[in-house]
Design a protein around this motif. Structure first.
Motif, PDB file in Angstrom:
ATOM      1  N   ASP A 199       0.832  -1.201   0.000  1.00 50.24           N
ATOM      2  CA  ASP A 199       0.000   0.000   0.000  1.00 50.24           C
ATOM      3  C   ASP A 199       0.872   1.259   0.000  1.00 50.24           C
ATOM      4  O   ASP A 199       1.869   1.340   0.718  1.00 50.24           O
ATOM      5  CB  ASP A 199      -0.905  -0.022   1.244  1.00 50.24           C
ATOM      6  N   ALA A 200       0.471   2.228  -0.807  1.00 51.52           N
ATOM      7  CA  ALA A 200       1.089   3.569  -0.801  1.00 51.52           C
ATOM      8  C   ALA A 200       2.613   3.491  -0.869  1.00 51.52           C
ATOM      9  O   ALA A 200       3.318   4.222  -0.174  1.00 51.52           O
ATOM     10  CB  ALA A 200       0.652   4.332   0.450  1.00 51.52           C
ATOM     11  N   CYS A 212       9.239  13.949  -2.717  1.00 43.68           N
ATOM     12  CA  CYS A 212       9.131  12.884  -1.712  1.00 43.68           C
ATOM     13  C   CYS A 212       8.327  11.696  -2.247  1.00 43.68           C
ATOM     14  O   CYS A 212       7.658  10.997  -1.487  1.00 43.68           O
ATOM     15  CB  CYS A 212       8.516  13.405  -0.412  1.00 43.68           C
ATOM     16  N   GLU A 213       8.423  11.470  -3.544  1.00 45.71           N
ATOM     17  CA  GLU A 213       7.733  10.346  -4.169  1.00 45.71           C
ATOM     18  C   GLU A 213       8.701   9.645  -5.112  1.00 45.71           C
ATOM     19  O   GLU A 213       9.486  10.294  -5.810  1.00 45.71           O
ATOM     20  CB  GLU A 213       6.499  10.822  -4.948  1.00 45.71           C
ATOM     21  N   ASN A 214       8.666   8.316  -5.108  1.00 42.53           N
ATOM     22  CA  ASN A 214       9.453   7.504  -6.039  1.00 42.53           C
ATOM     23  C   ASN A 214      10.953   7.793  -5.942  1.00 42.53           C
ATOM     24  O   ASN A 214      11.669   7.755  -6.946  1.00 42.53           O
ATOM     25  CB  ASN A 214       8.995   7.742  -7.489  1.00 42.53           C
ATOM     26  N   LEU A 215      11.417   8.065  -4.754  1.00 42.34           N
ATOM     27  CA  LEU A 215      12.835   8.362  -4.602  1.00 42.34           C
ATOM     28  C   LEU A 215      13.666   7.106  -4.817  1.00 42.34           C
ATOM     29  O   LEU A 215      13.185   5.984  -4.619  1.00 42.34           O
ATOM     30  CB  LEU A 215      13.101   8.926  -3.205  1.00 42.34           C
ATOM     31  N   VAL A 238       4.388 -13.259  -3.954  1.00 36.97           N
ATOM     32  CA  VAL A 238       4.287 -12.133  -4.872  1.00 36.97           C
ATOM     33  C   VAL A 238       4.175 -10.812  -4.121  1.00 36.97           C
ATOM     34  O   VAL A 238       3.518 -10.733  -3.089  1.00 36.97           O
ATOM     35  CB  VAL A 238       3.048 -12.326  -5.775  1.00 36.97           C
ATOM     36  N   LEU A 239       4.820  -9.781  -4.684  1.00 39.40           N
ATOM     37  CA  LEU A 239       4.655  -8.404  -4.227  1.00 39.40           C
ATOM     38  C   LEU A 239       3.894  -7.625  -5.301  1.00 39.40           C
ATOM     39  O   LEU A 239       4.298  -7.618  -6.473  1.00 39.40           O
ATOM     40  CB  LEU A 239       6.007  -7.747  -3.973  1.00 39.40           C
ATOM     41  N   LEU A 240       2.804  -6.969  -4.898  1.00 36.81           N
ATOM     42  CA  LEU A 240       1.948  -6.211  -5.800  1.00 36.81           C
ATOM     43  C   LEU A 240       1.954  -4.758  -5.348  1.00 36.81           C
ATOM     44  O   LEU A 240       1.505  -4.439  -4.248  1.00 36.81           O
ATOM     45  CB  LEU A 240       0.529  -6.792  -5.765  1.00 36.81           C
ATOM     46  N   ALA A 241       2.485  -3.879  -6.186  1.00 38.65           N
ATOM     47  CA  ALA A 241       2.700  -2.481  -5.787  1.00 38.65           C
ATOM     48  C   ALA A 241       1.500  -1.618  -6.119  1.00 38.65           C
ATOM     49  O   ALA A 241       1.000  -1.628  -7.250  1.00 38.65           O
ATOM     50  CB  ALA A 241       3.939  -1.933  -6.478  1.00 38.65           C
ATOM     51  N   GLU A 242       1.054  -0.855  -5.121  1.00 40.27           N
ATOM     52  CA  GLU A 242       0.088   0.213  -5.367  1.00 40.27           C
ATOM     53  C   GLU A 242       0.896   1.493  -5.546  1.00 40.27           C
ATOM     54  O   GLU A 242       1.283   2.146  -4.576  1.00 40.27           O
ATOM     55  CB  GLU A 242      -0.891   0.368  -4.194  1.00 40.27           C
ATOM     56  N   ALA A 243       1.172   1.800  -6.803  1.00 38.73           N
ATOM     57  CA  ALA A 243       1.955   2.996  -7.127  1.00 38.73           C
ATOM     58  C   ALA A 243       1.153   3.795  -8.143  1.00 38.73           C
ATOM     59  O   ALA A 243       1.241   3.558  -9.348  1.00 38.73           O
ATOM     60  CB  ALA A 243       3.323   2.612  -7.690  1.00 38.73           C
ATOM     61  N   ASN A 244       0.352   4.722  -7.642  1.00 35.77           N
ATOM     62  CA  ASN A 244      -0.503   5.528  -8.510  1.00 35.77           C
ATOM     63  C   ASN A 244       0.334   6.656  -9.088  1.00 35.77           C
ATOM     64  O   ASN A 244       0.323   7.783  -8.597  1.00 35.77           O
ATOM     65  CB  ASN A 244      -1.689   6.061  -7.720  1.00 35.77           C
ATOM     66  N   MET A 245       1.090   6.332 -10.120  1.00 32.84           N
ATOM     67  CA  MET A 245       2.065   7.254 -10.681  1.00 32.84           C
ATOM     68  C   MET A 245       1.978   7.238 -12.200  1.00 32.84           C
ATOM     69  O   MET A 245       1.310   6.406 -12.794  1.00 32.84           O
ATOM     70  CB  MET A 245       3.480   6.845 -10.236  1.00 32.84           C
ATOM     71  N   TRP A 246       2.701   8.162 -12.828  1.00 28.36           N
ATOM     72  CA  TRP A 246       2.837   8.156 -14.280  1.00 28.36           C
ATOM     73  C   TRP A 246       3.654   6.932 -14.692  1.00 28.36           C
ATOM     74  O   TRP A 246       4.419   6.390 -13.890  1.00 28.36           O
ATOM     75  CB  TRP A 246       3.513   9.439 -14.754  1.00 28.36           C
ATOM     76  N   PRO A 247       3.507   6.488 -15.950  1.00 28.62           N
ATOM     77  CA  PRO A 247       4.186   5.243 -16.358  1.00 28.62           C
ATOM     78  C   PRO A 247       5.679   5.231 -16.079  1.00 28.62           C
ATOM     79  O   PRO A 247       6.210   4.255 -15.551  1.00 28.62           O
ATOM     80  CB  PRO A 247       3.893   5.172 -17.863  1.00 28.62           C
ATOM     81  N   TYR A 264      -0.235  -2.173 -10.139  1.00 28.29           N
ATOM     82  CA  TYR A 264      -1.505  -1.788 -10.732  1.00 28.29           C
ATOM     83  C   TYR A 264      -1.254  -0.840 -11.902  1.00 28.29           C
ATOM     84  O   TYR A 264      -0.423   0.066 -11.815  1.00 28.29           O
ATOM     85  CB  TYR A 264      -2.390  -1.093  -9.699  1.00 28.29           C
ATOM     86  N   ASN A 265      -2.004  -1.046 -12.974  1.00 23.23           N
ATOM     87  CA  ASN A 265      -1.839  -0.174 -14.139  1.00 23.23           C
ATOM     88  C   ASN A 265      -2.745   1.049 -13.984  1.00 23.23           C
ATOM     89  O   ASN A 265      -3.755   1.204 -14.669  1.00 23.23           O
ATOM     90  CB  ASN A 265      -2.165  -0.936 -15.423  1.00 23.23           C
ATOM     91  N   PHE A 266      -2.369   1.911 -13.039  1.00 25.53           N
ATOM     92  CA  PHE A 266      -3.124   3.144 -12.820  1.00 25.53           C
ATOM     93  C   PHE A 266      -3.153   4.035 -14.063  1.00 25.53           C
ATOM     94  O   PHE A 266      -4.182   4.665 -14.338  1.00 25.53           O
ATOM     95  CB  PHE A 266      -2.541   3.917 -11.638  1.00 25.53           C
ATOM     96  N   PRO A 267      -2.068   4.148 -14.837  1.00 29.21           N
ATOM     97  CA  PRO A 267      -2.147   5.026 -16.006  1.00 29.21           C
ATOM     98  C   PRO A 267      -3.205   4.598 -17.016  1.00 29.21           C
ATOM     99  O   PRO A 267      -3.815   5.442 -17.675  1.00 29.21           O
ATOM    100  CB  PRO A 267      -0.734   4.938 -16.604  1.00 29.21           C
ATOM    101  N   LEU A 268      -3.428   3.293 -17.158  1.00 27.87           N
ATOM    102  CA  LEU A 268      -4.364   2.814 -18.169  1.00 27.87           C
ATOM    103  C   LEU A 268      -5.821   2.986 -17.742  1.00 27.87           C
ATOM    104  O   LEU A 268      -6.676   3.320 -18.562  1.00 27.87           O
ATOM    105  CB  LEU A 268      -4.074   1.342 -18.471  1.00 27.87           C
ATOM    106  N   MET A 269      -6.103   2.762 -16.457  1.00 31.84           N
ATOM    107  CA  MET A 269      -7.493   2.672 -16.007  1.00 31.84           C
ATOM    108  C   MET A 269      -8.342   3.885 -16.401  1.00 31.84           C
ATOM    109  O   MET A 269      -9.378   3.730 -17.064  1.00 31.84           O
ATOM    110  CB  MET A 269      -7.530   2.415 -14.503  1.00 31.84           C
TER     111      MET A 269
END
Length: 960
Positions: A199-200, A212-215, A238-247, A264-269
């Motif tokens: 998460d986050a 302070c993001e994706n450092l 498995v590790l599944l990342a919630e990274a609501n970021m640009w591709p 998660y494919n946040f950019p596509l949704m």
């Protein structure tokens, strides 16, 4: 267990509290979830993602964790969790749980202890005496929090939080925090969970002057988490990342296969919803291209809706304004930077759009995630506040409390949707289970279909088709030999369109739901789809379909070679202004099938594109063609290939006929007659003009009656040799310009050739030159003959302690050839360094022994590799490989020789390397030779399926 199981998974997201209440206290629990596992199994999902069920004050739906090791009592006990986990595993389901790494609840004992001045836990969180640090960092929950800092009067300092003020961020600069979170992960993994949703994850570290993001420190921490998981449990978790970021910000979380397994494919949704409303596939295609390039073992998690708002953080302002306007015109449905609506209300209750979006969800590249209740089209209650409106109880029946709980209504954690068209009286599992046309049964049928084609949808490649009609999204999913065509109409009106399927000629589209065959592909393929319609087709060979079906179009008997539907003359295949597109597509598809069997090609073409063509002979027609080949992995190569059309149907290189009779097509790489014809035309002084380029050629020297084909691309006769650059890799350009400059008497420079010219661009298509008197022989054929003679001398002897003496005597001619090649290669490297300077790259001799010609006891060099300078290891490995394969081929001809192949190969390789070292007098990393041999053997084995190549590969795999 398949360690890549997650690539084929269908994930179902649920909140334990929302699913089913077994003890009638108004809250869902693990016992209730266990009882509903048969429903989930029948639905067709195989992985469950459980939202937080840990001890929490529930101010953020459980993401504010107060104890990572305890289950919230309303959900049950740890023993209840174990029982649920065991039954899920027994039904073939895997379970993913939350790992909230970024923050805790302010009620967590860690934070309560950290508030005290001088506490050793102080450094578990991020503190400051002033809220001025990290200026400019965005506030994520703009509707609720004015700042990322909150003052704590007990601590006398400000603490940092990226989300709610009751969720203080952990300080990942403290190694003790990382160790503590690893222990949390190990605790649940030891119990048997299969994965963790991170998460986050982008917000773990803070640095002044950044967002302070994706450092980089965050990415490194994720990789350490992956390493710890792999070291303790091996592959499979498995590790599944919630990274609501640009591709470009999300891709680093995958690393080089050493980061998260999924994200998660946040950019596509949101672009799916954008494309649907604009009735234009552009937003989807753009994001599919932007999210390419993840490691082969990684996977995207696809979703339409989930427990949060439909987030619009990572869209442009213009895109956000458009989506708000069309999907949430009422401001009450907007939250933070998103839309708080469930899927069906978001679509206005439109079933066609609902089915279309699920078709995309289940067939685009990635593992689909279903949010509980969306399979029946549950509604929402936007008046419940925050995001609770999309977290209401699962609607099982029209009974009391939607069948979720027998508790009094006022004790339910949230009320079920009970008003309007989405009321549980109308929308529930029980009613839809009895209706074969319900949304529930649509999803069930689709998931059965997806499971039947799990590999192609989960792991296959995706190739977008450039349909002229922008309202149509079409793509091919490909895995191995399996191909599935997906076509979707994003418009609310019926659309007709042509699919560019020229590369799939002769295949039959079989509609997957009905298994009905459509007419075979003969070029561009015309279809129509109704409003928001979609279709899925398996593309299968005609013969395979005809064994199962007898459609009315299956009138012709199967032919021995593919048939080209040619209506006019053969010029319609080669000349663009006269082209018959359907016939050309069928012709190129047949040619691709034939070239996949050609060992002189380093790739197996899936598609062939005609770049240029020139008629060399009118009757019977013979064309010189330049082709672009592309394999299934997207690797491309250009070739120069002569193609003839003849009435007869026998001979080398036959690859297609004309439908209804009338002639056959041949590729002439193995036809000695073509090489003789080309030499004669060059000797006459050749000039020609195609639509795209000039062709000029000459040959000064003898023209014998005929040429002997030594191998595809090389022919020789009395006093002359001719090379045809079947593979256009620049090798002939380098051969022509460089060999005469080296001053090596055994390097034969060209004296003529055939050239393609367009403006300042120039290609060498063929080279010719003079030979001393005698009968020429390819060096590989010489080596194979010497190998057979030598091994026959050893038959009857055992390869024991005296083997070296026997080898030296039996293989003396072949040893002499190996030593000569070692000396010549060292001299060649020295001469090239003087001519070109230092450098390493691809091999100089990428044709191996095929670059040499033997004549009257001498060995001549005829060809160099393409423009990069070669490395000793690669060149020596290439020659050693051919010597070794010659031994294996010789052993295949006669029994009783196999035991001597390995000792003989070692003996020859030692002679080759020693001769090179002694001549070169320069050091090189000899310890890298086995690995160079293994890599080369792997490439050669892929190029051609032959026992000799397999045995060389097995030998060097064992050696390394």
């Amino acid at each position: 267990m398949d360690p890549l199981w997650y690539q084929d998974a269908v994930i179902y997201q649920l909140h334990v509290r929302s699913f089913f209440d077994a003890n009638d206290d108004g809250y869902g629990d693990f016992e209730g979830l266990r009882q509903k596992l048969p429903y989930l199994e029948a639905l067709g999902v195989d992985t469950l993602w459980l939202m937080p069920f840990f001890q929490s004050p529930l101010r953020d739906d459980g993401y504010d964790i107060a104890d990572y090791y305890r289950i919230l009592p309303v959900h049950g006990s740890l023993e209840d969790f174990r029982r649920f986990l065991d039954e899920a595993r027994g039904r073939g389901m895997r379970v993913i749980v939350e790992l909230v790494l970024n923050h805790t609840s302010s009620d967590h004992p860690w934070f309560q202890e950290a508030r005290r001045p001088g506490s050793p836990m102080r450094d578990f969180y991020v503190w400051s005496d002033t809220p001025e640090k990290y200026q400019g960092v965005r506030v994520i929950f703009q509707d609720f929090e004015p700042s990322n800092w909150t003052y704590d009067p007990v601590a006398g300092a400000y603490y940092w939080h990226r989300f709610y003020h009751h969720q203080p961020d952990l300080n990942w600069d403290n190694p003790e925090v990382e160790r503590a979170m690893h222990q949390v992960m190990f605790f649940w993994a030891d119990l048997g969970v299969d994965g963790f949703r991170l998460d986050a994850i982008p917000y773990l570290y803070e640095r002044e002057g950044t967002s302070c993001e994706n450092l980089p420190e965050t990415i490194a921490a994720v990789k350490r988490l992956r390493k710890a998981l792999d070291e303790r449990y091996g592959p499979g978790k498995v590790l599944l990342a919630e990274a609501n970021m640009w591709p470009e910000e999300t891709l680093p979380y995958f690393g080089e296969g050493d980061g998260v397994h999924m994200a998660y494919n946040f950019p596509l949704m949101p672009r799916i919803f954008l494309a649907l409303r604009r009735e234009d596939r552009g937003p989807i295609e753009a994001m599919l291209r932007e999210t390419e390039g993840i490691p082969e073992t990684a996977q995207w998690a696809l979703f339409l809706r989930n427990h949060d708002e439909l987030t619009l953080e990572k869209v442009t302002e213009e895109e956000r304004e458009f989506l708000w306007e069309v999907y949430a015109p009422d401001p009450r449905f907007r939250l933070n930077l998103g839309i708080r609506r469930r899927l069906m209300p978001l679509l206005g209750g439109d079933r066609r759009r609902y089915e279309l979006l699920h078709a995309l969800l289940f067939t685009l590249k990635g593992s689909p995630v279903l949010y509980y209740g969306d399979e029946i089209g549950m509604g929402d209650n936007p008046f419940l506040g925050d995001r609770n409106g999309v977290r209401t109880p699962m609607q099982w029946s029209a009974d009391r409390n939607a069948g979720f709980s027998r508790a009094p209504y006022h004790r339910l954690y949230l009320p079920p949707v009970s008003e309007g068209p989405y009321s549980y009286q109308f929308v529930n599992v029980e009613a839809q289970g009895e209706n074969p046309h319900s949304l529930l049964n649509f999803v069930r049928r689709f998931l059965v279909l997806r499971r039947q084609h799990a590999r192609v949808f989960g792991r296959g490649g995706l190739r977008l088709l450039p349909v002229a009609n922008r309202r149509i999204l079409a793509y091919l999913r490909e895995y191995g030999e399996e191909r599935v065509l997906v076509v979707a109409n994003l418009s609310r009106y019926t659309q007709a369109f042509d699919l560019p399927l020229e590369g799939e000629v002769s295949l039959v589209p079989v509609e997957l739901f009905s298994q009905s065959p459509f007419p075979p592909v003969e070029g561009r393929y015309r279809l129509s789809l109704g409003p928001h319609g979609f279709a899925l087709f398996a593309l299968r060979p005609r013969e395979e379909v005809e064994r199962l079906h007898l459609p009315d179009w299956a009138e012709e008997a199967p032919q021995r070679v593919p048939a080209v539907p040619l209506a006019g003359g053969v010029e319609g295949l080669f000349i663009d202004t006269l082209a018959e597109e359907g016939a050309r597509a069928a012709f190129l598809q047949a040619l691709a099938g034939a070239l996949r069997e050609r060992s002189w090609l380093a790739l197996k073409p899936k598609e062939v594109e005609l770049l240029d063509a020139l008629r060399l002979q009118k009757d019977p027609p013979l064309y010189l063609t330049l082709l672009r080949l592309e394999d299934a992995q997207g690797e491309a190569q250009e070739v120069f290939l002569p193609i003839a059309f003849r009435p007869e149907g026998e001979g080398p290189g036959l690859f297609a006929g004309v439908r209804g009779g009338g002639g056959h097509f041949f590729e002439l790489s193995q036809d000695p007659g073509f090489y003789s014809l080309l030499l004669r035309r060059l000797a006459q002084g050749f000039e020609g003009r195609s639509l795209r380029a000039h062709y000029r050629g000459r040959h000064r020297g003898p023209v014998p009656e005929g040429l002997e084909l030594l191998h595809p691309g090389l022919a020789a006769g009395e006093g002359v040799w001719l090379q045809v650059g079947l593979v256009q890799d620049g090798g002939l350009e380098r051969t022509e310009s460089l060999l005469p400059r080296l001053g090596l008497p055994w390097a034969l420079g060209a004296q003529g050739g055939l050239y393609w010219e367009r403006g300042e661009r120039r290609r060498v298509l063929a080279l010719s030159g003079a030979l001393p008197p005698g009968r020429p022989q390819e060096a590989f054929a010489l080596a194979e003959g010497l190998a057979l003679e030598g091994l026959l001398r050893l038959r009857g002897h055992a390869p024991d302690g005296g083997a070296r003496g026997l080898l030296a005597e039996a293989l003396r001619e072949l040893e002499a050839l190996a030593r000569l090649l070692g000396v010549r290669l060292a001299l060649l490297h020295r001469a090239l360094r003087e001519a070109e300077g230092e450098g390493v790259g691809v091999p100089l001799l990428n044709r191996g022994l095929g670059a040499f010609l033997a004549l009257e006891g001498e060995v001549y060099l005829l060809a160099l590799g393409r423009g990069e300078r070669g490395s000793p290891l690669k060149d020596l490995a290439r020659l050693a490989y051919d010597l070794e394969r010659a031994l294996y081929l010789a052993a295949e001809r006669e029994e009783g020789l196999e035991a001597w192949v390995d000792p003989a190969a070692d003996f020859l390789e030692e002679a080759l390397l020693q001769a090179y070292r002694e001549t070169s007098q320069e050091g090189w990393p000899e310890e890298g030779f086995p690995e160079a041999m293994r890599l080369l053997a792997e490439r050669q084995r892929w190029r051609e399926e032959r026992p000799s190549r397999l045995r060389v590969l097995e030998r060097w795999q064992a050696r390394t």
